[in-house]
Design an enzyme around this catalytic site. Structure first.
Site, PDB file in Angstrom:
ATOM      1  N   SER A  29       0.816  -1.219   0.000  1.00 36.20           N
ATOM      2  CA  SER A  29       0.000   0.000   0.000  1.00 36.20           C
ATOM      3  C   SER A  29       0.844   1.261   0.000  1.00 36.20           C
ATOM      4  CB  SER A  29      -0.832   0.055   1.278  1.00 36.20           C
ATOM      5  OG  SER A  29      -1.747  -0.975   1.321  1.00 36.20           O
TER       6      SER A  29
ATOM      7  N   HIS B 159      -1.091  -2.999  -7.251  1.00 37.90           N
ATOM      8  CA  HIS B 159      -1.831  -2.620  -6.034  1.00 37.90           C
ATOM      9  C   HIS B 159      -3.336  -2.722  -6.285  1.00 37.90           C
ATOM     10  CE1 HIS B 159      -2.711   0.753  -2.873  1.00 37.90           C
ATOM     11  NE2 HIS B 159      -2.942  -0.449  -2.384  1.00 37.90           N
TER      12      HIS B 159
ATOM     13  N   GLU C  67      -3.611  -0.071  -9.226  1.00 38.42           N
ATOM     14  CA  GLU C  67      -2.584   0.971  -9.342  1.00 38.42           C
ATOM     15  C   GLU C  67      -1.283   0.236  -9.681  1.00 38.42           C
ATOM     16  OE1 GLU C  67      -1.902   3.037  -5.579  1.00 38.42           O
ATOM     17  OE2 GLU C  67      -2.053   4.966  -6.570  1.00 38.42           O
TER      18      GLU C  67
ATOM     19  N   ASN D 231      -3.034   6.031  -1.512  1.00 40.36           N
ATOM     20  CA  ASN D 231      -2.941   6.202  -0.059  1.00 40.36           C
ATOM     21  C   ASN D 231      -2.327   7.532   0.359  1.00 40.36           C
ATOM     22  OD1 ASN D 231      -4.299   3.931   0.970  1.00 40.36           O
ATOM     23  ND2 ASN D 231      -2.638   2.666   0.162  1.00 40.36           N
TER      24      ASN D 231
HETATM   25  C1  LIG Z   1      -5.527   0.436   1.789  1.00 40.18           C
HETATM   26  C2  LIG Z   1      -5.169   0.330   0.358  1.00 40.18           C
HETATM   27  O1  LIG Z   1      -3.998   0.209   0.029  1.00 40.18           O
HETATM   28  C3  LIG Z   1      -6.139   0.397  -0.736  1.00 40.18           C
HETATM   29  C4  LIG Z   1      -7.577   0.093  -0.448  1.00 40.18           C
HETATM   30  O2  LIG Z   1      -8.038  -0.977  -0.712  1.00 40.18           O
HETATM   31  S1  LIG Z   1      -8.456   1.350   0.199  1.00 40.18           S
HETATM   32  C5  LIG Z   1     -10.081   0.700   0.294  1.00 40.18           C
HETATM   33  C6  LIG Z   1     -10.813   0.805  -1.036  1.00 40.18           C
HETATM   34  N1  LIG Z   1     -12.155   0.329  -0.877  1.00 40.18           N
HETATM   35  C7  LIG Z   1     -13.190   1.160  -0.641  1.00 40.18           C
HETATM   36  O3  LIG Z   1     -13.029   2.367  -0.596  1.00 40.18           O
HETATM   37  C8  LIG Z   1     -14.491   0.462  -0.424  1.00 40.18           C
HETATM   38  C9  LIG Z   1     -15.608   1.435  -0.143  1.00 40.18           C
HETATM   39  N2  LIG Z   1     -16.851   0.709   0.021  1.00 40.18           N
HETATM   40  C10 LIG Z   1     -17.602   0.291  -1.039  1.00 40.18           C
HETATM   41  O4  LIG Z   1     -17.287   0.556  -2.185  1.00 40.18           O
HETATM   42  C11 LIG Z   1     -18.864  -0.467  -0.714  1.00 40.18           C
HETATM   43  O5  LIG Z   1     -19.243  -0.170   0.614  1.00 40.18           O
HETATM   44  C12 LIG Z   1     -18.709  -2.030  -0.881  1.00 40.18           C
HETATM   45  C13 LIG Z   1     -18.469  -2.358  -2.350  1.00 40.18           C
HETATM   46  C14 LIG Z   1     -17.560  -2.612  -0.049  1.00 40.18           C
HETATM   47  C15 LIG Z   1     -19.975  -2.692  -0.381  1.00 40.18           C
HETATM   48  O6  LIG Z   1     -21.022  -2.111  -1.076  1.00 40.18           O
HETATM   49  P1  LIG Z   1     -22.523  -2.049  -0.482  1.00 40.18           P
HETATM   50  O7  LIG Z   1     -23.362  -1.500  -1.560  1.00 40.18           O
HETATM   51  O8  LIG Z   1     -22.491  -1.414   0.850  1.00 40.18           O
HETATM   52  O9  LIG Z   1     -22.835  -3.532  -0.144  1.00 40.18           O
HETATM   53  P2  LIG Z   1     -23.438  -4.667  -1.005  1.00 40.18           P
HETATM   54  O10 LIG Z   1     -24.655  -4.224  -1.780  1.00 40.18           O
HETATM   55  O11 LIG Z   1     -23.598  -5.771  -0.013  1.00 40.18           O
HETATM   56  O12 LIG Z   1     -22.256  -5.017  -1.988  1.00 40.18           O
HETATM   57  C16 LIG Z   1     -22.069  -4.435  -3.262  1.00 40.18           C
HETATM   58  C17 LIG Z   1     -21.415  -5.474  -4.112  1.00 40.18           C
HETATM   59  O13 LIG Z   1     -20.122  -5.827  -3.592  1.00 40.18           O
HETATM   60  C18 LIG Z   1     -20.067  -7.245  -3.291  1.00 40.18           C
HETATM   61  N3  LIG Z   1     -19.250  -7.371  -2.086  1.00 40.18           N
HETATM   62  C19 LIG Z   1     -19.396  -6.673  -0.940  1.00 40.18           C
HETATM   63  N4  LIG Z   1     -18.418  -7.000  -0.076  1.00 40.18           N
HETATM   64  C20 LIG Z   1     -17.647  -7.932  -0.698  1.00 40.18           C
HETATM   65  C21 LIG Z   1     -16.483  -8.655  -0.321  1.00 40.18           C
HETATM   66  N5  LIG Z   1     -15.884  -8.476   0.852  1.00 40.18           N
HETATM   67  N6  LIG Z   1     -15.954  -9.521  -1.225  1.00 40.18           N
HETATM   68  C22 LIG Z   1     -16.525  -9.709  -2.430  1.00 40.18           C
HETATM   69  N7  LIG Z   1     -17.626  -9.034  -2.844  1.00 40.18           N
HETATM   70  C23 LIG Z   1     -18.173  -8.165  -1.981  1.00 40.18           C
HETATM   71  C24 LIG Z   1     -21.499  -7.643  -3.099  1.00 40.18           C
HETATM   72  O14 LIG Z   1     -21.684  -9.006  -3.378  1.00 40.18           O
HETATM   73  C25 LIG Z   1     -22.213  -6.767  -4.105  1.00 40.18           C
HETATM   74  O15 LIG Z   1     -22.045  -7.325  -5.401  1.00 40.18           O
HETATM   75  P3  LIG Z   1     -23.022  -6.943  -6.628  1.00 40.18           P
HETATM   76  O16 LIG Z   1     -22.982  -5.459  -6.817  1.00 40.18           O
HETATM   77  O17 LIG Z   1     -22.379  -7.699  -7.748  1.00 40.18           O
HETATM   78  O18 LIG Z   1     -24.367  -7.428  -6.243  1.00 40.18           O
HETATM   79  N1  LIG Z   2      -6.261  -4.295   3.780  1.00 38.38           N
HETATM   80  C1  LIG Z   2      -6.400  -3.562   2.703  1.00 38.38           C
HETATM   81  O1  LIG Z   2      -7.465  -2.942   2.508  1.00 38.38           O
HETATM   82  C2  LIG Z   2      -5.295  -3.441   1.712  1.00 38.38           C
HETATM   83  C3  LIG Z   2      -4.018  -3.924   1.972  1.00 38.38           C
HETATM   84  N2  LIG Z   2      -3.042  -3.828   1.007  1.00 38.38           N
HETATM   85  C4  LIG Z   2      -1.710  -4.356   1.233  1.00 38.38           C
HETATM   86  O2  LIG Z   2      -1.765  -5.767   1.022  1.00 38.38           O
HETATM   87  C5  LIG Z   2      -0.804  -6.409   1.876  1.00 38.38           C
HETATM   88  C6  LIG Z   2      -1.555  -7.418   2.740  1.00 38.38           C
HETATM   89  O3  LIG Z   2      -2.488  -6.718   3.523  1.00 38.38           O
HETATM   90  P1  LIG Z   2      -3.735  -7.466   4.216  1.00 38.38           P
HETATM   91  O4  LIG Z   2      -4.194  -8.570   3.343  1.00 38.38           O
HETATM   92  O5  LIG Z   2      -4.657  -6.411   4.654  1.00 38.38           O
HETATM   93  O6  LIG Z   2      -2.992  -8.064   5.510  1.00 38.38           O
HETATM   94  P2  LIG Z   2      -3.428  -9.258   6.461  1.00 38.38           P
HETATM   95  O7  LIG Z   2      -2.790  -8.985   7.776  1.00 38.38           O
HETATM   96  O8  LIG Z   2      -4.901  -9.478   6.374  1.00 38.38           O
HETATM   97  O9  LIG Z   2      -2.742 -10.524   5.759  1.00 38.38           O
HETATM   98  C7  LIG Z   2      -1.348 -10.683   5.620  1.00 38.38           C
HETATM   99  C8  LIG Z   2      -1.088 -12.170   5.519  1.00 38.38           C
HETATM  100  O10 LIG Z   2       0.288 -12.393   5.178  1.00 38.38           O
HETATM  101  C9  LIG Z   2       0.759 -13.459   5.988  1.00 38.38           C
HETATM  102  N3  LIG Z   2       2.209 -13.476   6.059  1.00 38.38           N
HETATM  103  C10 LIG Z   2       3.029 -12.777   6.876  1.00 38.38           C
HETATM  104  N4  LIG Z   2       4.308 -13.118   6.621  1.00 38.38           N
HETATM  105  C11 LIG Z   2       4.297 -14.035   5.617  1.00 38.38           C
HETATM  106  C12 LIG Z   2       5.306 -14.780   4.922  1.00 38.38           C
HETATM  107  N5  LIG Z   2       6.600 -14.637   5.212  1.00 38.38           N
HETATM  108  N6  LIG Z   2       4.919 -15.651   3.950  1.00 38.38           N
HETATM  109  C13 LIG Z   2       3.617 -15.822   3.648  1.00 38.38           C
HETATM  110  N7  LIG Z   2       2.606 -15.135   4.284  1.00 38.38           N
HETATM  111  C14 LIG Z   2       2.952 -14.264   5.250  1.00 38.38           C
HETATM  112  C15 LIG Z   2       0.091 -13.187   7.329  1.00 38.38           C
HETATM  113  O11 LIG Z   2       0.160 -14.299   8.185  1.00 38.38           O
HETATM  114  P3  LIG Z   2       0.242 -14.046   9.804  1.00 38.38           P
HETATM  115  O12 LIG Z   2      -0.965 -13.272  10.199  1.00 38.38           O
HETATM  116  O13 LIG Z   2       0.278 -15.452  10.312  1.00 38.38           O
HETATM  117  O14 LIG Z   2       1.513 -13.279  10.029  1.00 38.38           O
HETATM  118  C16 LIG Z   2      -1.341 -12.911   6.850  1.00 38.38           C
HETATM  119  O15 LIG Z   2      -2.041 -14.113   6.586  1.00 38.38           O
HETATM  120  C17 LIG Z   2      -0.104  -5.304   2.670  1.00 38.38           C
HETATM  121  O16 LIG Z   2       1.058  -4.949   1.997  1.00 38.38           O
HETATM  122  C18 LIG Z   2      -1.136  -4.171   2.626  1.00 38.38           C
HETATM  123  O17 LIG Z   2      -0.564  -2.912   2.774  1.00 38.38           O
HETATM  124  C19 LIG Z   2      -3.300  -3.282  -0.240  1.00 38.38           C
HETATM  125  C20 LIG Z   2      -4.555  -2.825  -0.551  1.00 38.38           C
HETATM  126  C21 LIG Z   2      -5.635  -2.821   0.420  1.00 38.38           C
END
Ligand SMILES: CC(=O)CC(=O)SCCNC(=O)CCNC(=O)[C@H](O)C(C)(C)COP(=O)(O)OP(=O)(O)OC[C@H]1O[C@@H](n2cnc3c(N)ncnc32)[C@H](O)[C@@H]1OP(=O)(O)O
Ligand SMILES: NC(=O)C1=CN([C@@H]2O[C@H](COP(=O)(O)OP(=O)(O)OC[C@H]3O[C@@H](n4cnc5c(N)ncnc54)[C@H](OP(=O)(O)O)[C@@H]3O)[C@@H](O)[C@H]2O)C=CC1
Length: 282
Positions: free
Chosen positions: A117, A138, A150, A188
């Site tokens: 991320s 990403h 990304e 991010n």
């Molecule tokens: C941290 C990083 O590095 C990067 C990141 O990922 S940042 C996070 C980015 N993500 C976001 O910003 C998510 C924001 N939230 C959303 O877009 C919506 O709330 C959401 C899509 C998660 C759920 O949407 P919702 O309308 O509240 O719920 P819901 O109607 O139940 O679901 C919408 C769809 O998503 C699906 N869905 C929801 N959660 C799901 C999950 N965890 N896995 C798979 N599918 C999922 C549902 O089945 C539904 O599918 P259809 O449209 O095909 O019917």
């Molecule tokens: N959460 C999010 O919304 C997003 C996360 N990311 C990125 O994706 C990556 C994973 O995040 P996320 O899935 O949330 O994290 P989680 O903590 O849910 O999962 C990470 C997994 O990796 C495992 N792990 C740790 N070390 C090893 C290893 N040496 N070999 C194999 N597996 C290992 C962990 O096991 P254990 O718990 O046993 O250590 C755990 O099962 C991070 O880089 C994060 O920044 C990117 C986009 C969105």
């Protein structure tokens, strides 16, 4: 293609799901056997939702699961990979160690991608002897739903590597967007300071989590409020990203909110631990 995914957490299971659904053979690698079982169950459940909506058939569901293998040994898990996506915990030292192992264990032609991320792709690539084949791929959470990938170019990433990853992302029905290597990339750099500021609002008593989320949902049309989203992403992941932004960009505006740090220390990591800003206990 033969694809391997390292880490079976929140993101690893989603990435393995979309790869297998697109017809690729996928090996999901995690050190923890139970985590691999839980990931398979999650993928099965999410495919089941699609069957219920008649988007795919029960045969598609079974065929997708058949393409998915689980492995606790990284060396075996990547031995035949054309491309590996690492989605392990957001920690720079851990990722460097994993990429060093991948460089030894994966075929010399394999592309090594990270789903990080925020951590520098150039830095991750430096742990290998093939930096031109290292790239950021990403994905966004939930992976089966979110349309963006990304694609992050490290300093040495070759055009050939970029094009392979771009084509792969498109074949999954995603839209790839090219960005250069900088802390937090674009996603991010913009999203996480907003979430951090929402946590400051709670810490300073400006409003409750529910009120902050309602303001952003109804006032800004965000699908989830920032605190619900932080719980969804994982508060540990949010903290790690803020720490990278603060360290790399060196400005006070990126300092992690003390309340965020306190919640992670207390093990309140959001949905995945059952409690964050909200309670998810069954
Ligand atoms: C941290 C990083 O590095 C990067 C990141 O990922 S940042 C996070 C980015 N993500 C976001 O910003 C998510 C924001 N939230 C959303 O877009 C919506 O709330 C959401 C899509 C998660 C759920 O949407 P919702 O309308 O509240 O719920 P819901 O109607 O139940 O679901 C919408 C769809 O998503 C699906 N869905 C929801 N959660 C799901 C999950 N965890 N896995 C798979 N599918 C999922 C549902 O089945 C539904 O599918 P259809 O449209 O095909 O019917
Ligand atoms: N959460 C999010 O919304 C997003 C996360 N990311 C990125 O994706 C990556 C994973 O995040 P996320 O899935 O949330 O994290 P989680 O903590 O849910 O999962 C990470 C997994 O990796 C495992 N792990 C740790 N070390 C090893 C290893 N040496 N070999 C194999 N597996 C290992 C962990 O096991 P254990 O718990 O046993 O250590 C755990 O099962 C991070 O880089 C994060 O920044 C990117 C986009 C969105």
């Amino acid at each position: 293609m033969n694809l391997s995914v390292i880490g079976a957490g929140t993101m690893g299971n989603g990435i393995a799901h979309v790869f297998a659904q697109a017809g690729h053979d996928v090996t999901l690698v995690d050190l923890d056997h139970d985590r691999l079982g839980a990931a398979r169950a999650t993928i099965d459940k999410n495919l089941g939702r699609m069957v219920a909506k008649e988007r795919i058939t029960a045969e598609d569901q079974a065929a997708t699961l058949d393409r998915l293998k689980a492995e606790t040994d990284l060396v075996k898990g990547v031995a035949n990979a054309d491309l590996v996506v690492e989605a392990a915990t957001e920690n720079a030292e851990l990722k460097a160690r994993i990429f060093d192992q991948l460089d030894d264990a994966a075929p010399p032609t394999a592309i090594l991608a990270s789903n990080t991320s925020s951590i520098s792709i150039t830095q991750i690539a430096a742990a290998t002897d093939r930096p031109e084949q290292v790239i950021g791929m990403h994905f966004f959470n939930p992976v089966p739903v979110m349309k963006l990938v990304e694609v992050v170019r490290g300093l040495a990433t070759s055009d050939e590597t970029y094009e392979t990853v771009q084509t792969l992302a498109e074949s999954l029905g995603k839209t790839p967007v090219e960005v250069n290597d900088a802390a937090g990339f674009v996603s991010n750099r913009v999203l996480m300071p907003m979430i951090n500021e929402a946590i400051f609002c709670v810490q300073e008593g400006v409003a409750t989590p529910e009120a902050v989320d309602t303001v952003m949902k109804l006032g800004m049309a965000h699908p989830m409020g920032p605190l619900t989203l932080a719980d969804f992403i994982g508060l540990d992941v949010c903290l790690s990203i803020m720490e990278v932004l603060h360290r790399e960009l060196g400005e006070d505006k990126y300092r992690p909110c003390p309340l965020l740090r306190k919640m992670v220390t207390a093990g309140r990591l959001g949905r995945k631990s059952g409690r964050g800003f909200y309670d998810y206990a069954a």
